[in-house]
Write an enzyme that holds these catalytic residues in place. Structure first.
Site, mmCIF file in Angstrom:
data_model
loop_
_atom_site.group_PDB
_atom_site.id
_atom_site.type_symbol
_atom_site.label_atom_id
_atom_site.label_comp_id
_atom_site.label_asym_id
_atom_site.label_seq_id
_atom_site.Cartn_x
_atom_site.Cartn_y
_atom_site.Cartn_z
ATOM 1 N N ASP A 1 -11.449 7.312 -11.064
ATOM 2 C CA ASP A 1 -11.771 8.696 -10.713
ATOM 3 C C ASP A 1 -10.769 9.621 -11.405
ATOM 4 O O ASP A 1 -9.909 10.222 -10.773
ATOM 5 C CB ASP A 1 -11.720 8.856 -9.188
ATOM 6 C CG ASP A 1 -12.157 10.251 -8.760
ATOM 7 O OD1 ASP A 1 -12.845 10.918 -9.547
ATOM 8 O OD2 ASP A 1 -11.789 10.674 -7.647
ATOM 9 N N ARG B 1 0.821 -1.215 0.000
ATOM 10 C CA ARG B 1 0.000 0.000 0.000
ATOM 11 C C ARG B 1 0.856 1.268 0.000
ATOM 12 O O ARG B 1 0.537 2.237 -0.674
ATOM 13 C CB ARG B 1 -0.921 0.033 1.224
ATOM 14 C CG ARG B 1 -2.217 -0.695 0.992
ATOM 15 C CD ARG B 1 -3.175 -0.536 2.158
ATOM 16 N NE ARG B 1 -4.346 -1.368 1.919
ATOM 17 C CZ ARG B 1 -5.411 -0.990 1.242
ATOM 18 N NH1 ARG B 1 -5.466 0.230 0.761
ATOM 19 N NH2 ARG B 1 -6.429 -1.807 1.056
ATOM 20 N N CYS C 1 -16.278 -7.055 -3.946
ATOM 21 C CA CYS C 1 -16.201 -7.841 -5.180
ATOM 22 C C CYS C 1 -17.595 -8.134 -5.724
ATOM 23 O O CYS C 1 -17.807 -8.190 -6.932
ATOM 24 C CB CYS C 1 -15.490 -9.168 -4.935
ATOM 25 S SG CYS C 1 -13.951 -9.007 -4.027
ATOM 26 N N GLU D 1 -2.295 -8.402 3.520
ATOM 27 C CA GLU D 1 -3.759 -8.422 3.659
ATOM 28 C C GLU D 1 -4.293 -9.716 3.084
ATOM 29 O O GLU D 1 -3.738 -10.274 2.141
ATOM 30 C CB GLU D 1 -4.373 -7.215 2.945
ATOM 31 C CG GLU D 1 -3.931 -5.893 3.541
ATOM 32 C CD GLU D 1 -4.550 -4.688 2.836
ATOM 33 O OE1 GLU D 1 -5.604 -4.863 2.201
ATOM 34 O OE2 GLU D 1 -3.969 -3.592 2.918
ATOM 35 N N HIS E 1 -18.620 -6.966 0.951
ATOM 36 C CA HIS E 1 -17.832 -7.685 -0.046
ATOM 37 C C HIS E 1 -17.876 -6.834 -1.311
ATOM 38 O O HIS E 1 -18.814 -6.922 -2.099
ATOM 39 C CB HIS E 1 -18.431 -9.065 -0.339
ATOM 40 C CG HIS E 1 -18.409 -10.003 0.825
ATOM 41 N ND1 HIS E 1 -17.251 -10.329 1.494
ATOM 42 C CD2 HIS E 1 -19.403 -10.691 1.442
ATOM 43 C CE1 HIS E 1 -17.538 -11.185 2.470
ATOM 44 N NE2 HIS E 1 -18.833 -11.417 2.464
ATOM 45 N N GLU F 1 -10.042 -1.151 -5.661
ATOM 46 C CA GLU F 1 -9.302 -0.280 -4.745
ATOM 47 C C GLU F 1 -7.890 -0.015 -5.266
ATOM 48 O O GLU F 1 -7.366 1.091 -5.132
ATOM 49 C CB GLU F 1 -9.243 -0.886 -3.336
ATOM 50 C CG GLU F 1 -8.438 -0.014 -2.391
ATOM 51 C CD GLU F 1 -8.882 -0.097 -0.946
ATOM 52 O OE1 GLU F 1 -8.224 0.519 -0.111
ATOM 53 O OE2 GLU F 1 -9.878 -0.776 -0.662
#
Length: 761
Positions: free
Chosen positions: A516, A415, A729, A448, A727, A459
């Site tokens: 975005d 990250r 997904c 993760e 979730h 994400e």
């Protein structure tokens, strides 16, 4: 003509095999005197049911001497001059590049006789129809004649190659299409479907000739023809029950009407504001092919469309593309048929599109009739099949080579180092084997536990975009007024970085993720192959556009009052002044009233193309690495590409509530669910976006709006202090049965505000 000398008897018209405007009026007058219109009805029935008779009728030069013909041609030229003047008035006077539209009109006017010239007098046909269609009995004669005429014409075109022998055969279609009652209910059942089948059999050169003729028609005429074919399609769709066993693709009338609508569509494009110039240059070095290509060929899996995306044959024949049209006569949306989109089985249609068989029609070959949602579904099938193909090839390759290869495009990132990890990995793939970019993306965040079924990728894209468009990096400039980003010509980043941004955009489309990003429309036009021009500055550089527009409209002496030259100055992102000569020795060439259009065009060319040429070429190259074999360019217009990448900014939560499903014991009428929607509807815009981000992995609506989002709210136990989870997904919200509405709101707000990261539940 003196009709009193020899009054025509009723039998006088028996041998009449073609019509002229004068002859129609003569018969009409005779019938009016006797109050018996049966002779006229018989003549119309005979002529309008005969291909030969109709082809010979209403000729421009019929029964004229050479002198009269010259006079008539002069009138036609005057008429064309009026049309050119009208077109010129409607175009933006200050545009250097808008001259393409008027030059198109010149090319197809009578000043250049040749293959585009038609021998039928269209104005005469219109006058005759306006006189005759007021009479119901006469109108019935046109209807019956068309039913008899159409099958014979279809046969002539299919088996006898009649158009190549006599180009005037096109006249009959021109004459029939001037009938303003074609869309009336009487025609929809039999006559119009038969005529559409005949019209759809026209060879390509004949279709192109019709397009060029109709492109000179008024907007009202184009709209009438569009509505005629659209009404037939809609009528057939709603009067039949189409499904996966009874495909709309097999309905001859719908297919034929769609093919006819394509001709009108291109007339609408060609008749609009067309700019055939200002095209982006193709990449100098081709995008590398997969190193697995040899094996694919051995396995019979040779890539289709290696020369790039398919092109409509009618576009090639006309030498114009939809992207060339800045503003069509009718908005593109008027060609979309929603009832057809509702019944179209896109999986079957896509199969027909790829196989390209003659006996199965695909509506994807007429993308103008499909809405963005339907086209996006077609693109989704194309992307998924390509992913599965790459996966299968990789497995077979590993069996042959004995090496363990990865069937997915795997990215393992940290990250806090997401750009370094992701972009270095993508750069290696792009250099070693670009075909791997077409594999399904699988993202894993180090440390993760989240398994990527789509949500982790969402994400990942969001975080990458946030980093890349960070103003501190300096790859893009940001306009506070428009809230849009533009390529920074002074960026210190390498071309590789811009290539990687292009790859990310392509991967987002390919993996059905929304980003975005905030680009002006000119970026998407450039990705589709068109350079930026002056009018694009209105979107990307509005302050500069306004200044240059004022320069063009200035009524005084530009040279004396403004004292500007062909050398321009602007500051880069870091505040350094930059000088650029738009012409050689530009500082010595003053801008005058005579050359100001050239100055404006060169200024726009520099700002939108030359100054960012290096960065944009790299950016486009990365985008094409992923999308080069996709039907993206064939199916979508620039504004639809933006919708694919960015999603819809319009968040209709009422539509989301309508389509949401419930699981685990919840129903639409459950207390918690009613409270939940009351809370969500009361959220501010920013909170709604956070909720979407939390539940679906993105804060944008997909193509087609939130109503297309299949969200599920599932019960996650009884009252508890635990937060709601999701979730992303699968767009599933896990919601405990909180005891009060206040507790539900407090827990939900905390969840959507502080959510970050993935875990295993």
């Amino acid at each position: 003509m003196n009709r009193t000398e020899e009054p025509p008897a009723r039998d006088h018209f028996k041998d009449l095999n073609y019509l002229t405007e004068e002859k129609v009026y003569e018969i009409l007058e005779t019938c009016g005197e006797k109050e018996d219109y049966s002779p006229l009805i018989r003549v119309i029935g005979r002529v309008f049911s005969s291909a030969d008779g109709l082809v010979q009728s209403f000729r421009k030069n019929k029964q004229h001497t050479k002198e009269e013909l010259k006079s008539l041609q002069g009138k036609d030229e005057d008429k064309d001059e009026d049309e050119k003047e009208k077109a010129a008035c409607s175009a933006a006077a200050m545009e250097e590049d808008s001259g393409a539209s008027s030059s198109r009109l010149e090319a197809s006017s009578v000043n250049k006789p040749g293959p585009d010239e038609v021998s039928v007098d269209v104005e005469a046909v219109r006058r005759v129809y306006s006189k005759l269609l007021a009479n119901e009995k006469i109108e019935a004669a046109f209807l019956n004649a068309l039913v008899y005429l159409s099958p014979n014409v279809e046969c002539d075109l299919t088996y006898h190659n009649v158009y190549s022998r006599d180009p005037n055969y096109l006249n009959l279609f021109i004459i029939v299409m001037e009938n303003s009652n074609l869309h009336s209910p009487e025609y929809l059942e039999i006559a119009l479907p038969l005529f559409c089948k005949a019209l759809s059999k026209l060879p390509l050169p004949a279709q192109a000739k019709l397009v060029r003729l109709w492109s000179r028609y008024s907007t009202g005429q184009i709209r009438r023809m569009t509505e005629t074919f659209q009404q037939l399609i809609t009528y057939k769709v709603i009067s039949n029950e189409f499904n996966s066993r009874n495909l709309v693709n097999d309905d001859d009338a719908v297919v034929a009407a769609t093919k006819c609508l394509k001709i009108v569509y291109y007339a609408n494009v060609l008749g609009g504001d067309v700019d055939r110039d200002h095209n982006e240059e193709e990449d100098e070095e081709p995008i590398p092919e997969s190193s697995e290509l040899t094996l694919q060929e051995l396995l019979g899996e040779e890539r289709r469309n290696k020369k790039g995306p398919r092109v409509d044959p009618l576009e090639t024949e006309l030498g114009v593309k939809t992207i060339d049209c800045r503003k069509p006569l009718l908005p593109f949306e008027e060609f979309v048929n929603e009832p057809l989109n509702d019944v179209l089985e896109m999986d079957k249609d896509y199969t027909f599109f790829k196989v390209e068989t003659e006996n199965k029609f695909s509506f994807m070959t007429c993308p103008f009739i499909l809405n963005a949602v339907t086209k996006n579904l077609g693109l989704y099938y194309d992307n998924r099949i390509r992913m599965y193909s790459e996966r299968r090839i990789t497995v077979l390759y590993s069996l042959v080579q004995g090496q363990q290869l990865n069937p997915y495009l795997r990215l393992k990132v940290r990250r806090d180092h997401i750009i370094d990890d992701a972009l270095v990995r993508l750069e290696m793939i792009a250099m070693e084997n670009p075909a791997d970019l077409k594999k399904q993306l699988y993202v894993e965040f180090e440390g993760e536990q989240g398994v990527d079924e789509g949500g982790v990728s969402k994400e990942f894209f969001q975080l990458v975009v946030e980093e890349l468009f960070n103003r501190d990096i300096g790859m893009f400039t940001y306009d506070e007024t428009t809230k849009l980003c533009w390529l920074n010509p002074s960026s210190f980043e390498t071309e590789g970085q811009f290539t990687l941004i292009g790859i990310v955009l392509g991967l987002a489309i390919y993996n059905n993720c929304i980003l975005d990003v905030h680009f002006p429309m000119v970026v998407y036009r450039k990705l589709m192959g068109k350079k930026g021009t002056f009018r694009d500055l209105a979107d990307s550089h509005p302050v500069l556009f306004q200044s240059l527009n004022e320069l063009l409209e200035y009524e005084g002496s530009v040279e004396d009052d403004m004292m500007i030259t062909f050398q321009i100055s602007h500051t880069d992102l870091f505040g350094n002044p930059l000088m650029y000569d738009l012409r050689e020795n530009g500082d010595k060439i003053p801008v005058t009233n005579e050359n100001r259009k050239e100055f404006v065009a060169l200024y726009a060319e520099y700002m939108l193309n030359k100054s960012v040429e290096k960065q944009f070429k790299a950016f486009r190259r990365g985008f094409h690495m992923v999308t080069s074999e996709s039907p993206l360019k064939y199916l979508f217009r620039p504004e639809e590409i933006e919708l694919l990448i960015c999603g819809s900014r319009n968040l209709d939560f009422e539509a989301l509530e309508e389509t949401t499903e419930y699981d685990g014991g919840y129903t639409r009428d459950s207390r918690v669910i009613r409270s939940f929607w009351e809370i969500v509807h009361s959220f501010a815009e920013e909170q709604k976006r956070l909720f979407l981000q939390f539940t679906t992995g993105t804060d944008r609506a997909p193509v087609g709006g939130l109503g297309k989002l299949k969200m599920i709210i599932a019960k996650n136990g009884q009252d508890t202090d635990r937060l709601p989870t999701s979730h992303t997904c699968f767009n599933v919200l896990l919601l405990p049965e909180y005891s009060t509405q206040e507790k539900l709101k407090e827990r939900l707000l905390k969840a959507i505000t502080y959510a970050k990261g993935f875990g295993m539940l």
